[in-house]
Design a protein around this motif. Sequence first.
Motif, mmCIF file in Angstrom:
data_model
loop_
_atom_site.group_PDB
_atom_site.id
_atom_site.type_symbol
_atom_site.label_atom_id
_atom_site.label_comp_id
_atom_site.label_asym_id
_atom_site.label_seq_id
_atom_site.Cartn_x
_atom_site.Cartn_y
_atom_site.Cartn_z
ATOM 1 N N ALA A 27 0.827 -1.206 0.000
ATOM 2 C CA ALA A 27 0.000 0.000 0.000
ATOM 3 C C ALA A 27 0.863 1.258 0.000
ATOM 4 O O ALA A 27 0.562 2.235 -0.692
ATOM 5 N N ALA A 28 1.954 1.205 0.762
ATOM 6 C CA ALA A 28 2.842 2.370 0.837
ATOM 7 C C ALA A 28 3.537 2.587 -0.503
ATOM 8 O O ALA A 28 3.772 3.733 -0.912
ATOM 9 N N VAL A 29 3.865 1.511 -1.190
ATOM 10 C CA VAL A 29 4.477 1.631 -2.514
ATOM 11 C C VAL A 29 3.459 2.234 -3.488
ATOM 12 O O VAL A 29 3.774 3.139 -4.249
ATOM 13 N N ALA A 30 2.224 1.724 -3.405
ATOM 14 C CA ALA A 30 1.167 2.225 -4.292
ATOM 15 C C ALA A 30 0.931 3.713 -4.061
ATOM 16 O O ALA A 30 0.677 4.471 -4.998
ATOM 17 N N ALA A 31 1.066 4.132 -2.806
ATOM 18 C CA ALA A 31 0.861 5.545 -2.478
ATOM 19 C C ALA A 31 2.125 6.356 -2.737
ATOM 20 O O ALA A 31 2.186 7.540 -2.394
ATOM 21 N N GLU A 32 3.132 5.718 -3.288
ATOM 22 C CA GLU A 32 4.421 6.357 -3.618
ATOM 23 C C GLU A 32 5.116 6.934 -2.398
ATOM 24 O O GLU A 32 5.832 7.919 -2.483
ATOM 25 N N GLU A 33 4.873 6.306 -1.256
ATOM 26 C CA GLU A 33 5.585 6.742 -0.051
ATOM 27 C C GLU A 33 6.861 5.934 0.121
ATOM 28 O O GLU A 33 7.755 6.309 0.860
ATOM 29 N N LEU A 34 6.887 4.797 -0.538
ATOM 30 C CA LEU A 34 8.095 3.967 -0.528
ATOM 31 C C LEU A 34 8.439 3.637 -1.975
ATOM 32 O O LEU A 34 7.551 3.515 -2.820
ATOM 33 N N PRO A 35 9.727 3.509 -2.282
ATOM 34 C CA PRO A 35 10.131 3.190 -3.652
ATOM 35 C C PRO A 35 9.718 1.769 -4.029
ATOM 36 O O PRO A 35 9.578 0.905 -3.168
ATOM 37 N N ASP A 36 9.542 1.560 -5.288
ATOM 38 C CA ASP A 36 9.109 0.248 -5.781
ATOM 39 C C ASP A 36 10.332 -0.651 -5.943
ATOM 40 O O ASP A 36 10.711 -1.005 -7.047
ATOM 41 N N PHE B 299 15.757 0.435 0.023
ATOM 42 C CA PHE B 299 14.942 1.611 -0.257
ATOM 43 C C PHE B 299 15.756 2.904 -0.254
ATOM 44 O O PHE B 299 15.275 3.945 -0.677
ATOM 45 N N GLY B 300 16.955 2.830 0.269
ATOM 46 C CA GLY B 300 17.771 4.031 0.375
ATOM 47 C C GLY B 300 17.138 5.065 1.290
ATOM 48 O O GLY B 300 17.191 6.267 1.048
ATOM 49 N N MET B 301 16.492 4.585 2.342
ATOM 50 C CA MET B 301 15.807 5.493 3.271
ATOM 51 C C MET B 301 16.151 5.109 4.701
ATOM 52 O O MET B 301 16.466 3.961 4.975
ATOM 53 N N PRO B 302 16.066 6.067 5.621
ATOM 54 C CA PRO B 302 16.287 5.710 7.028
ATOM 55 C C PRO B 302 15.166 4.792 7.535
ATOM 56 O O PRO B 302 14.006 4.998 7.173
ATOM 57 N N PRO B 303 15.500 3.827 8.361
ATOM 58 C CA PRO B 303 14.529 2.838 8.830
ATOM 59 C C PRO B 303 13.290 3.461 9.464
ATOM 60 O O PRO B 303 12.178 3.001 9.217
ATOM 61 N N ARG B 304 13.471 4.496 10.253
ATOM 62 C CA ARG B 304 12.303 5.064 10.932
ATOM 63 C C ARG B 304 11.312 5.679 9.945
ATOM 64 O O ARG B 304 10.109 5.643 10.143
ATOM 65 N N LYS B 305 11.855 6.239 8.871
ATOM 66 C CA LYS B 305 11.017 6.823 7.815
ATOM 67 C C LYS B 305 10.166 5.720 7.167
ATOM 68 O O LYS B 305 8.968 5.880 6.931
ATOM 69 N N ILE B 306 10.822 4.592 6.891
ATOM 70 C CA ILE B 306 10.105 3.455 6.296
ATOM 71 C C ILE B 306 9.024 2.973 7.258
ATOM 72 O O ILE B 306 7.880 2.716 6.865
ATOM 73 N N ALA B 307 9.410 2.906 8.531
ATOM 74 C CA ALA B 307 8.477 2.421 9.545
ATOM 75 C C ALA B 307 7.236 3.312 9.596
ATOM 76 O O ALA B 307 6.107 2.821 9.717
ATOM 77 N N GLU B 308 7.439 4.603 9.473
ATOM 78 C CA GLU B 308 6.289 5.524 9.502
ATOM 79 C C GLU B 308 5.318 5.220 8.372
ATOM 80 O O GLU B 308 4.098 5.197 8.573
ATOM 81 N N ALA B 309 5.868 4.987 7.191
ATOM 82 C CA ALA B 309 5.012 4.669 6.041
ATOM 83 C C ALA B 309 4.265 3.359 6.280
ATOM 84 O O ALA B 309 3.084 3.233 5.939
ATOM 85 N N LEU B 310 4.954 2.393 6.864
ATOM 86 C CA LEU B 310 4.317 1.096 7.109
ATOM 87 C C LEU B 310 3.196 1.225 8.141
ATOM 88 O O LEU B 310 2.126 0.651 7.979
ATOM 89 N N VAL B 311 3.470 1.984 9.182
ATOM 90 C CA VAL B 311 2.458 2.149 10.224
ATOM 91 C C VAL B 311 1.216 2.831 9.651
ATOM 92 O O VAL B 311 0.085 2.449 9.957
ATOM 93 N N ALA B 312 1.430 3.801 8.776
ATOM 94 C CA ALA B 312 0.303 4.534 8.191
ATOM 95 C C ALA B 312 -0.612 3.618 7.393
ATOM 96 O O ALA B 312 -1.816 3.863 7.288
ATOM 97 N N HIS B 313 -0.039 2.572 6.833
ATOM 98 C CA HIS B 313 -0.847 1.692 5.978
ATOM 99 C C HIS B 313 -1.137 0.342 6.620
ATOM 100 O O HIS B 313 -1.683 -0.542 5.988
#
Length: 571
Positions: A30-39, A70-84
């Motif tokens: 869902a986060a990928v679909a919402a373009e919050e995380l890279p594909d 993803f080339g992103m900090p873990p906490r940032k990824i976690a935020e996207a995951l929690v949102a979805h």
Amino acid sequence: MGEQTAFLYYDPLQTAKDGAKQAVEQALAAAVAAEELPDAVSPAFIVEVPADATHGDLASNAALVSAKAFGMPPRKIAEALVAHFPCAGNFARVEIAGPGFLNIFLSEDWYAGAVQAACEAGEHYGRTKTGEGERVNVEFVSANPTGPMHLGNARGGALGDTLAEALSWAGYDVTREFYTNDAGNQINKFGKSLAARYLQQVKGEDAVPFPEDGYQGGDIKVRAAEFRAKNGAAPAALPGAELEQALVDYALPLNIAAMKADLEKYRIRYDVWFMESALHESGAVQRAVEELKQRGNAYEKEGAVWYKSPNPDEEKDEVLVRANGVPTYFAADIAYHADKFARGFTRLIDVWGADHHGHVARMKGALSAMGLPGEKLDIVLMQFVKLVREGEAVRMSKRTGEAVTLSDLLDEIPVDSARFFFNMREPGSQIELDLGLAVAEDSANPVYYVQYAHARICSILRTLEGEGVRLELADAYKQLALLQTPEERELIRLVAAFPTAVTSAAEGYDPARINQALMALASGFHRFYTACRIKGEAEGLQQARLALCMAAKTVIANGLAMLKVSAPEKM
RNA sequence: GUGCCCGUGGCGCAGCUGGAUAGCGCGAUAGACUCCGACUCUAUAGGUCGCAGGUUCGAAUCCUGUCGGGCAUACCA
């Protein structure tokens, strides 16, 4: 009960873990679909039970492991995951913690479901269908019938029997088997030893030499004396081979019967007693050797037939048939395991002493060389037992002055203790059995600790019933959300984890995990009991807590049943 | 020599596919029953996870080496 089927085979913890894994995957998509995380392809993550309950019921490292991809900090990824993250059903909420862990909190429904499952499934709680469709043969003890069983057999018996039980609970179709070495070299030695003792008794101690490699045990003398009492001195005139045969024919059935009786006392009953002699008589051993020859994995040298492994790592060849024409144990063992496969087992488990470890790779390799699935044979290697009394190692039996036997042990400690103790550690670790501790009646003795928890629960149920308070399950289930204290929650988690402990014991070949689950549950119950009262509480809470007691009692009773240890209602 | 297993507080051990301040029991010390079984519970003290490197965002856990303990290396089973 219609309800029961719904909860039969239900594994609360595994269900939650599987669900959480799916939920994280959904959140990811869902986060990928919402373009919050890279594909990008994210690496495999896990869902586990955190050590610390404040970190949630379950935790996932999904954000941590995909940081690089993803080339992103873990906490940032976690935020996207929690949102979805789909917080529904079993899941109450998700939090981000530490460097980027997802801490998942399970819902009240899940907690209530675990208590209800234990109460509804009752004596079946803990059973799963994990191994459905597999037919497993568990061979254990298989002691030589030339003498009494020793301490190693005692551990092997407790281990093998409990492992078989755990596999059966996990849904495997299990056969318990004892391989009786009633043929071959050691039986010859047995006959020679018996004959020497018999002749000594007839002609005098010094008239007949005892074979150097004979069995020294006092049990040999006893059998010889029995034979003499029955048959007199006449057989002494028989040719050596005939006398030996007569003695073996007399003593072997008695020894086997004695082993069966000892094992029965130890609460072990086999489905199959397999006789090695049958393999020789049917020609199965010879056929196995021929098969290996035809496949180019056996050859003749210096009058003997040798096994040559197709695996270049195994440099040493092994004798299959001696120069004197007598097949080795190895040859018979190959034929024996081939026979097990022929009987339709999809998996074979052998419990062996650690001193046989050199035989493991060869045995599996030889089966593969026969065109059989050698990888379907698993060997559980078991380390040795050290017996201790008051800090001192015990090697000899007080009574006979010889090696401590299974029946010596059971004369000194209860079967409950023996079966529990031998399953306290994983098979691969050496264990020290403290005779004083095994009979101790306090918390130092883990058997008592667990049994006491069971008796205590029974006592509560009894006492309240005496006061007119009965557990009404249907009503109690509606009140389970009232169980909110840390002690109640912790106890429910322990109840919920039981089926997973069983499958893990079965699949990891480690029955000690059952004991560990029981000790943890007993401890959790005692803490709950100290913190939470039942008597005198409001009716709803009282019912909910009684249901929790019932759930805990069910787990202890089932776990002890698997170990074949009694679960006393009073002690 | 080679192969396998093991090395976590005084003792006995958990630690599951690497994860968040390394847990548990015994033993020690100090507490908790006018109250459902104190055969129980709570608290405190106690560990550089044999040692040295390496891999990793992260190692008791994986890799290499090394030291120590056990077992095996039969034409025994």
